[in-house]
Design a protein around this motif. Structure first.
Motif, PDB file in Angstrom:
ATOM      1  N   ALA A  45       0.842  -1.200   0.000  1.00 21.06           N
ATOM      2  CA  ALA A  45       0.000   0.000   0.000  1.00 21.06           C
ATOM      3  C   ALA A  45       0.874   1.246   0.000  1.00 21.06           C
ATOM      4  CB  ALA A  45      -0.925   0.010   1.214  1.00 21.06           C
ATOM      5  N   GLY A  46       0.407   2.269  -0.703  1.00 21.62           N
ATOM      6  CA  GLY A  46       1.107   3.548  -0.671  1.00 21.62           C
ATOM      7  C   GLY A  46       1.020   4.197   0.691  1.00 21.62           C
ATOM      8  N   GLY A  47      -0.062   3.849   1.433  1.00 23.85           N
ATOM      9  CA  GLY A  47      -0.258   4.387   2.777  1.00 23.85           C
ATOM     10  C   GLY A  47      -0.177   3.306   3.827  1.00 23.85           C
ATOM     11  N   ASN A  48      -1.200   3.239   4.688  1.00 17.25           N
ATOM     12  CA  ASN A  48      -1.237   2.283   5.786  1.00 17.25           C
ATOM     13  C   ASN A  48      -1.876   0.966   5.347  1.00 17.25           C
ATOM     14  OD1 ASN A  48      -0.438   4.358   7.886  1.00 17.25           O
ATOM     15  ND2 ASN A  48      -2.359   5.260   7.175  1.00 17.25           N
ATOM     16  N   ILE A  49      -1.598  -0.078   6.109  1.00 17.10           N
ATOM     17  CA  ILE A  49      -2.213  -1.383   5.876  1.00 17.10           C
ATOM     18  C   ILE A  49      -2.903  -1.821   7.163  1.00 17.10           C
ATOM     19  CG2 ILE A  49      -1.810  -3.838   5.408  1.00 17.10           C
ATOM     20  CD1 ILE A  49       0.569  -3.019   3.682  1.00 17.10           C
ATOM     21  N   PHE A  50      -4.218  -2.084   7.074  1.00 20.95           N
ATOM     22  CA  PHE A  50      -5.005  -2.572   8.198  1.00 20.95           C
ATOM     23  C   PHE A  50      -5.573  -3.933   7.799  1.00 20.95           C
ATOM     24  CE2 PHE A  50      -5.483   2.092   7.967  1.00 20.95           C
ATOM     25  CZ  PHE A  50      -4.844   2.452   9.149  1.00 20.95           C
ATOM     26  N   ILE A  51      -5.294  -4.950   8.584  1.00 19.04           N
ATOM     27  CA  ILE A  51      -5.736  -6.302   8.252  1.00 19.04           C
ATOM     28  C   ILE A  51      -6.617  -6.838   9.382  1.00 19.04           C
ATOM     29  CG2 ILE A  51      -5.020  -8.680   7.764  1.00 19.04           C
ATOM     30  CD1 ILE A  51      -2.365  -7.498   6.708  1.00 19.04           C
ATOM     31  N   ILE A  52      -7.879  -7.079   9.046  1.00 17.01           N
ATOM     32  CA  ILE A  52      -8.777  -7.742   9.997  1.00 17.01           C
ATOM     33  C   ILE A  52      -8.677  -9.228   9.677  1.00 17.01           C
ATOM     34  CG2 ILE A  52     -11.135  -7.917  10.867  1.00 17.01           C
ATOM     35  CD1 ILE A  52     -11.621  -5.088   9.928  1.00 17.01           C
ATOM     36  N   GLY A  53      -7.676  -9.834  10.263  1.00 18.01           N
ATOM     37  CA  GLY A  53      -7.339 -11.213   9.962  1.00 18.01           C
ATOM     38  C   GLY A  53      -5.888 -11.444  10.329  1.00 18.01           C
ATOM     39  N   ALA A  54      -5.308 -12.504   9.786  1.00 20.00           N
ATOM     40  CA  ALA A  54      -3.934 -12.865  10.118  1.00 20.00           C
ATOM     41  C   ALA A  54      -2.971 -12.458   9.013  1.00 20.00           C
ATOM     42  CB  ALA A  54      -3.837 -14.375  10.365  1.00 20.00           C
ATOM     43  N   ALA A  76       4.025  -1.301   3.676  1.00 15.65           N
ATOM     44  CA  ALA A  76       3.269  -0.050   3.785  1.00 15.65           C
ATOM     45  C   ALA A  76       4.185   1.123   3.441  1.00 15.65           C
ATOM     46  CB  ALA A  76       2.710   0.110   5.191  1.00 15.65           C
ATOM     47  N   GLY A  77       3.584   2.277   3.116  1.00 16.59           N
ATOM     48  CA  GLY A  77       4.394   3.450   2.759  1.00 16.59           C
ATOM     49  C   GLY A  77       5.248   3.187   1.537  1.00 16.59           C
ATOM     50  N   TYR A  78       4.678   2.504   0.551  1.00 20.00           N
ATOM     51  CA  TYR A  78       5.417   2.016  -0.616  1.00 20.00           C
ATOM     52  C   TYR A  78       6.136   3.130  -1.371  1.00 20.00           C
ATOM     53  CZ  TYR A  78       6.211  -0.422  -5.067  1.00 20.00           C
ATOM     54  OH  TYR A  78       6.777  -0.968  -6.196  1.00 20.00           O
ATOM     55  N   TYR A  79       5.549   4.342  -1.386  1.00 26.40           N
ATOM     56  CA  TYR A  79       6.143   5.450  -2.139  1.00 26.40           C
ATOM     57  C   TYR A  79       7.033   6.338  -1.273  1.00 26.40           C
ATOM     58  CZ  TYR A  79       2.469   3.890  -5.273  1.00 26.40           C
ATOM     59  OH  TYR A  79       1.651   3.113  -6.060  1.00 26.40           O
ATOM     60  N   GLY A  80       7.391   5.842  -0.079  1.00 34.06           N
ATOM     61  CA  GLY A  80       8.322   6.594   0.754  1.00 34.06           C
ATOM     62  C   GLY A  80       7.737   7.200   2.007  1.00 34.06           C
ATOM     63  N   ASP A  81       6.503   6.821   2.377  1.00 33.98           N
ATOM     64  CA  ASP A  81       5.866   7.385   3.570  1.00 33.98           C
ATOM     65  C   ASP A  81       6.338   6.637   4.817  1.00 33.98           C
ATOM     66  OD1 ASP A  81       4.297   8.497   5.501  1.00 33.98           O
ATOM     67  OD2 ASP A  81       2.384   7.802   4.694  1.00 33.98           O
ATOM     68  N   ALA A  82       7.280   7.218   5.551  1.00 35.38           N
ATOM     69  CA  ALA A  82       7.837   6.576   6.743  1.00 35.38           C
ATOM     70  C   ALA A  82       6.892   6.649   7.933  1.00 35.38           C
ATOM     71  CB  ALA A  82       9.177   7.226   7.107  1.00 35.38           C
ATOM     72  N   GLU A  83       5.793   7.411   7.813  1.00 37.58           N
ATOM     73  CA  GLU A  83       4.811   7.504   8.891  1.00 37.58           C
ATOM     74  C   GLU A  83       3.745   6.425   8.777  1.00 37.58           C
ATOM     75  OE1 GLU A  83       4.598   9.968  11.560  1.00 37.58           O
ATOM     76  OE2 GLU A  83       6.689   9.915  10.941  1.00 37.58           O
ATOM     77  N   ILE A 134       8.246  -0.979   5.785  1.00 34.98           N
ATOM     78  CA  ILE A 134       7.596   0.333   5.811  1.00 34.98           C
ATOM     79  C   ILE A 134       8.553   1.313   5.167  1.00 34.98           C
ATOM     80  CG2 ILE A 134       6.650   2.175   7.242  1.00 34.98           C
ATOM     81  CD1 ILE A 134       6.000   0.087   9.360  1.00 34.98           C
ATOM     82  N   SER A 135       8.103   1.966   4.101  1.00 34.04           N
ATOM     83  CA  SER A 135       8.971   2.819   3.302  1.00 34.04           C
ATOM     84  C   SER A 135      10.156   1.979   2.836  1.00 34.04           C
ATOM     85  CB  SER A 135       9.390   4.058   4.098  1.00 34.04           C
ATOM     86  OG  SER A 135      10.124   4.947   3.286  1.00 34.04           O
ATOM     87  N   ASP A 136      11.378   2.348   3.209  1.00 33.19           N
ATOM     88  CA  ASP A 136      12.550   1.577   2.780  1.00 33.19           C
ATOM     89  C   ASP A 136      13.190   0.805   3.936  1.00 33.19           C
ATOM     90  OD1 ASP A 136      13.489   3.729   4.192  1.00 33.19           O
ATOM     91  OD2 ASP A 136      14.978   4.354   2.727  1.00 33.19           O
ATOM     92  N   VAL A 137      12.461   0.671   5.051  1.00 39.20           N
ATOM     93  CA  VAL A 137      12.955  -0.065   6.211  1.00 39.20           C
ATOM     94  C   VAL A 137      12.298  -1.445   6.242  1.00 39.20           C
ATOM     95  CG1 VAL A 137      13.195  -0.092   8.720  1.00 39.20           C
ATOM     96  CG2 VAL A 137      13.252   2.088   7.478  1.00 39.20           C
ATOM     97  N   THR A 138      13.111  -2.477   6.406  1.00 35.92           N
ATOM     98  CA  THR A 138      12.621  -3.851   6.354  1.00 35.92           C
ATOM     99  C   THR A 138      12.994  -4.609   7.617  1.00 35.92           C
ATOM    100  OG1 THR A 138      12.934  -3.860   3.950  1.00 35.92           O
ATOM    101  CG2 THR A 138      12.656  -5.999   5.008  1.00 35.92           C
TER     102      THR A 138
END
Length: 231
Positions: free
Chosen positions: A138-147, A154-161, A176-180
């Motif tokens: 996702a370009g933004g946040n990822i919310f998963i109701i499940g496992a 998340a933050g695929y385009y560089g969003d570190a928040e 998240i962003s470029d941190v793995t």
């Protein structure tokens, strides 16, 4: 008594060049005519040995590509003037659609199986599981109701928040962003991890941390779209 002619063009000099403020209520032809007259004065012609950058601000006027080229041609035909930018306060349909895609929450109800990739430009709300070998991006946040047992970015385009949240957090990999980061070593294969929903975020040391989801309201107080002023 002669009525004073309305001024459609205001020219201001800055340390970087010239800023042209163009009236957005008159016709485009009237605008071009006055602009031509004002730029033809010797004050803006200079000696031709150095270029003067020009910023054009058209306010609440939509200018087509053809009209933009007319403005550029008129300005560059004046001695030593070059257009740096043309700025409009009007958002085009294409820009509005792109903005919508980047800011909306996309809801998906499915199981992301091994080898499958689910990619959205904005926030992702997944109602279902991400199996091992499955990937959600996702370009933004990822919310998963499940496992979450696969990969989440998340933050695929560089969003570190950006954050990743899941009812069951047992991923193969989190990014998240470029941190793995990979799943914590203490979570063995097949283990479901904590008995409560968790979230992942980048901390002040630029590491991905997994913690209780209840912390999100303190960590990211402006997380929801409504609080951002986006309805």
């Amino acid at each position: 008594m002669t009525e004073k002619k309305q001024q459609y063009v205001t020219i201001k000099g800055t340390k970087d060049g010239l800023v042209l403020h163009l009236d957005d209520s008159c016709s485009f032809r009237e605008l071009l005519q006055e602009l031509d007259e004002k730029l033809s004065t010797h004050y803006y012609e200079g000696d031709g040995r150095s270029l003067i950058e020009v910023q054009v601000k058209v306010g609440n006027r939509y200018v087509t590509e053809v009209q933009q080229e007319e403005l550029r041609t008129l300005i560059r035909n004046k001695k030593n003037l070059v257009v740096d930018s043309i700025e409009s306060d009007v958002v085009t349909k294409e820009q509005a659609l792109a903005w919508k895609e980047e800011t909306e929450i996309v809801s998906v109800s499915k199981i992301v199986r091994s080898g499958q990739i689910l990619h959205v430009k904005g926030d992702l709300l997944l109602i279902g599981d991400v199996n091992p070998g499955g990937t959600v991006i996702a370009g933004g946040n990822i919310f998963i109701i499940g496992a979450l047992r696969g990969i989440a970015h998340a933050g695929y385009y560089g969003d570190a928040e950006a954050v990743v949240a899941a009812s069951v957090m047992n991923p193969m990999q989190l990014r998240i962003s470029d941190v793995t980061t990979r799943a914590p070593e203490e979570k063995e294969d097949g283990a479901e991890g904590a008995e409560y929903a968790e979230c992942a975020y980048i901390n002040e040391n630029n590491y991905i941390v997994v913690d209780r989801i209840q912390l999100l309201t303190h960590l990211r107080p402006n997380l929801t779209r409504l609080e951002r002023g986006i309805v």
